[in-house]
Design a protein around this motif. Sequence first.
Motif, PDB file in Angstrom:
ATOM      1  N   GLY A  34       1.082  -0.778  -0.322  1.00 28.68           N
ATOM      2  CA  GLY A  34       0.290   0.225  -0.357  1.00 28.68           C
ATOM      3  C   GLY A  34       0.850   1.493  -0.049  1.00 28.68           C
ATOM      4  N   LEU A  35       2.028   1.486  -1.462  1.00 22.73           N
ATOM      5  CA  LEU A  35       2.794   1.900  -1.581  1.00 22.73           C
ATOM      6  C   LEU A  35       2.980   3.492  -2.543  1.00 22.73           C
ATOM      7  CD1 LEU A  35       4.606   4.309   0.625  1.00 22.73           C
ATOM      8  CD2 LEU A  35       6.801   2.428   0.190  1.00 22.73           C
ATOM      9  N   ASN A  36       2.546   4.616  -2.358  1.00 29.88           N
ATOM     10  CA  ASN A  36       2.149   4.962  -3.699  1.00 29.88           C
ATOM     11  C   ASN A  36       2.565   6.484  -4.251  1.00 29.88           C
ATOM     12  OD1 ASN A  36       0.087   6.945  -4.189  1.00 29.88           O
ATOM     13  ND2 ASN A  36      -0.923   4.723  -2.773  1.00 29.88           N
ATOM     14  N   ASP A  37       2.833   6.977  -5.286  1.00 29.22           N
ATOM     15  CA  ASP A  37       3.257   8.450  -5.369  1.00 29.22           C
ATOM     16  C   ASP A  37       1.694   8.646  -6.453  1.00 29.22           C
ATOM     17  OD1 ASP A  37       4.416   7.177  -7.849  1.00 29.22           O
ATOM     18  OD2 ASP A  37       6.016   8.360  -7.676  1.00 29.22           O
ATOM     19  N   LEU A  38       0.965   8.846  -6.678  1.00 29.27           N
ATOM     20  CA  LEU A  38       0.328   8.691  -7.816  1.00 29.27           C
ATOM     21  C   LEU A  38      -0.545  10.451  -7.408  1.00 29.27           C
ATOM     22  CD1 LEU A  38      -2.697   6.217  -7.103  1.00 29.27           C
ATOM     23  CD2 LEU A  38      -1.299   6.646  -8.762  1.00 29.27           C
ATOM     24  N   GLU A  39       0.093  11.154  -6.203  1.00 30.10           N
ATOM     25  CA  GLU A  39      -0.546  12.473  -6.241  1.00 30.10           C
ATOM     26  C   GLU A  39       0.772  13.311  -6.888  1.00 30.10           C
ATOM     27  OE1 GLU A  39      -2.699  14.196  -2.932  1.00 30.10           O
ATOM     28  OE2 GLU A  39      -3.970  12.107  -2.308  1.00 30.10           O
ATOM     29  N   THR A  40       2.196  13.373  -6.140  1.00 35.99           N
ATOM     30  CA  THR A  40       3.154  13.547  -6.303  1.00 35.99           C
ATOM     31  C   THR A  40       3.630  12.408  -6.529  1.00 35.99           C
ATOM     32  OG1 THR A  40       2.142  15.581  -5.077  1.00 35.99           O
ATOM     33  CG2 THR A  40       4.689  15.119  -5.995  1.00 35.99           C
ATOM     34  N   GLU A  41       4.891  13.003  -8.064  1.00 42.42           N
ATOM     35  CA  GLU A  41       5.767  11.561  -8.243  1.00 42.42           C
ATOM     36  C   GLU A  41       6.952  11.968  -6.994  1.00 42.42           C
ATOM     37  OE1 GLU A  41       7.644   9.030 -10.652  1.00 42.42           O
ATOM     38  OE2 GLU A  41       5.541   9.554 -10.642  1.00 42.42           O
ATOM     39  N   PRO A  78       4.144   5.109 -19.889  1.00 39.74           N
ATOM     40  CA  PRO A  78       4.827   6.035 -20.317  1.00 39.74           C
ATOM     41  C   PRO A  78       5.022   6.966 -18.735  1.00 39.74           C
ATOM     42  CG  PRO A  78       3.511   6.116 -21.738  1.00 39.74           C
ATOM     43  CD  PRO A  78       3.049   5.369 -21.029  1.00 39.74           C
ATOM     44  N   SER A  79       4.289   7.392 -18.205  1.00 37.16           N
ATOM     45  CA  SER A  79       4.441   8.143 -16.750  1.00 37.16           C
ATOM     46  C   SER A  79       5.117   7.365 -15.892  1.00 37.16           C
ATOM     47  CB  SER A  79       3.270   8.535 -16.707  1.00 37.16           C
ATOM     48  OG  SER A  79       2.709   7.921 -15.788  1.00 37.16           O
ATOM     49  N   GLY A  80       5.534   6.191 -15.683  1.00 38.23           N
ATOM     50  CA  GLY A  80       6.434   5.389 -15.046  1.00 38.23           C
ATOM     51  C   GLY A  80       5.545   5.018 -13.890  1.00 38.23           C
ATOM     52  N   GLU A  81       6.480   3.889 -13.315  1.00 41.58           N
ATOM     53  CA  GLU A  81       4.919   3.051 -11.815  1.00 41.58           C
ATOM     54  C   GLU A  81       4.854   4.303 -11.163  1.00 41.58           C
ATOM     55  OE1 GLU A  81       7.484   0.063  -9.992  1.00 41.58           O
ATOM     56  OE2 GLU A  81       9.593   1.048 -10.002  1.00 41.58           O
ATOM     57  N   ASN A  82       3.639   3.634  -9.886  1.00 41.45           N
ATOM     58  CA  ASN A  82       3.348   4.598  -9.191  1.00 41.45           C
ATOM     59  C   ASN A  82       2.973   3.934  -7.970  1.00 41.45           C
ATOM     60  OD1 ASN A  82       2.934   7.161 -10.767  1.00 41.45           O
ATOM     61  ND2 ASN A  82       1.650   6.891 -11.624  1.00 41.45           N
ATOM     62  N   CYS A  83       3.186   2.638  -7.935  1.00 45.08           N
ATOM     63  CA  CYS A  83       2.768   1.262  -7.064  1.00 45.08           C
ATOM     64  C   CYS A  83       4.026   0.796  -6.619  1.00 45.08           C
ATOM     65  CB  CYS A  83       1.341   0.843  -7.251  1.00 45.08           C
ATOM     66  SG  CYS A  83       0.086   1.950  -7.272  1.00 45.08           S
ATOM     67  N   ALA A  84       3.830   0.446  -5.202  1.00 45.01           N
ATOM     68  CA  ALA A  84       5.405  -0.412  -5.179  1.00 45.01           C
ATOM     69  C   ALA A  84       5.331  -1.801  -5.104  1.00 45.01           C
ATOM     70  CB  ALA A  84       5.894   0.310  -3.017  1.00 45.01           C
ATOM     71  N   VAL A  85       5.464  -1.843  -5.587  1.00 44.76           N
ATOM     72  CA  VAL A  85       5.953  -4.108  -5.024  1.00 44.76           C
ATOM     73  C   VAL A  85       6.685  -4.266  -4.161  1.00 44.76           C
ATOM     74  CG1 VAL A  85       6.502  -6.390  -6.630  1.00 44.76           C
ATOM     75  CG2 VAL A  85       5.544  -4.445  -7.284  1.00 44.76           C
ATOM     76  N   LYS A  86       6.559  -5.300  -2.913  1.00 42.98           N
ATOM     77  CA  LYS A  86       8.035  -5.861  -1.945  1.00 42.98           C
ATOM     78  C   LYS A  86       8.129  -7.018  -3.199  1.00 42.98           C
ATOM     79  CE  LYS A  86       9.969  -7.328   1.017  1.00 42.98           C
ATOM     80  NZ  LYS A  86      10.507  -7.036   0.798  1.00 42.98           N
ATOM     81  N   LEU A  87       9.614  -7.489  -3.382  1.00 43.04           N
ATOM     82  CA  LEU A  87       9.497  -8.839  -3.658  1.00 43.04           C
ATOM     83  C   LEU A  87      10.103  -9.755  -2.849  1.00 43.04           C
ATOM     84  CD1 LEU A  87      11.767  -6.352  -7.116  1.00 43.04           C
ATOM     85  CD2 LEU A  87       9.475  -7.957  -6.720  1.00 43.04           C
TER      86      LEU A  87
END
Length: 87
Positions: A34-41, A78-87
């Motif tokens: 549940g981590l993102n940078d949707l609002e501000t890159e 093209p705008s890039g990823e906005n959500c985090a993935v845990k590997l």
Amino acid sequence: MAYSASYGADLVTITSQSEQDFLASEINEQHWIGLNDLETEGHWVWVNNQTLIETGLQLWHKRPSGQSEPVNWRVTDPSGENCAVKL
């Protein structure tokens, strides 16, 4: 996030190293958190609106190349990823 909610699921907010360690021990595959940078890159926020600065956690996955997540992957958007993935 809406995709998860459509299945009745919530994304995890990791608030401590012990939670991170527990998740890593229980889940052995890539998964969204549940981590993102949707609002501000570049300004990463948990789904509970806490920032990484507020939680004091930096849980990025380090790749063998030395580059760490998030890498702003642009293959599907093209705008890039906005959500985090845990590997």
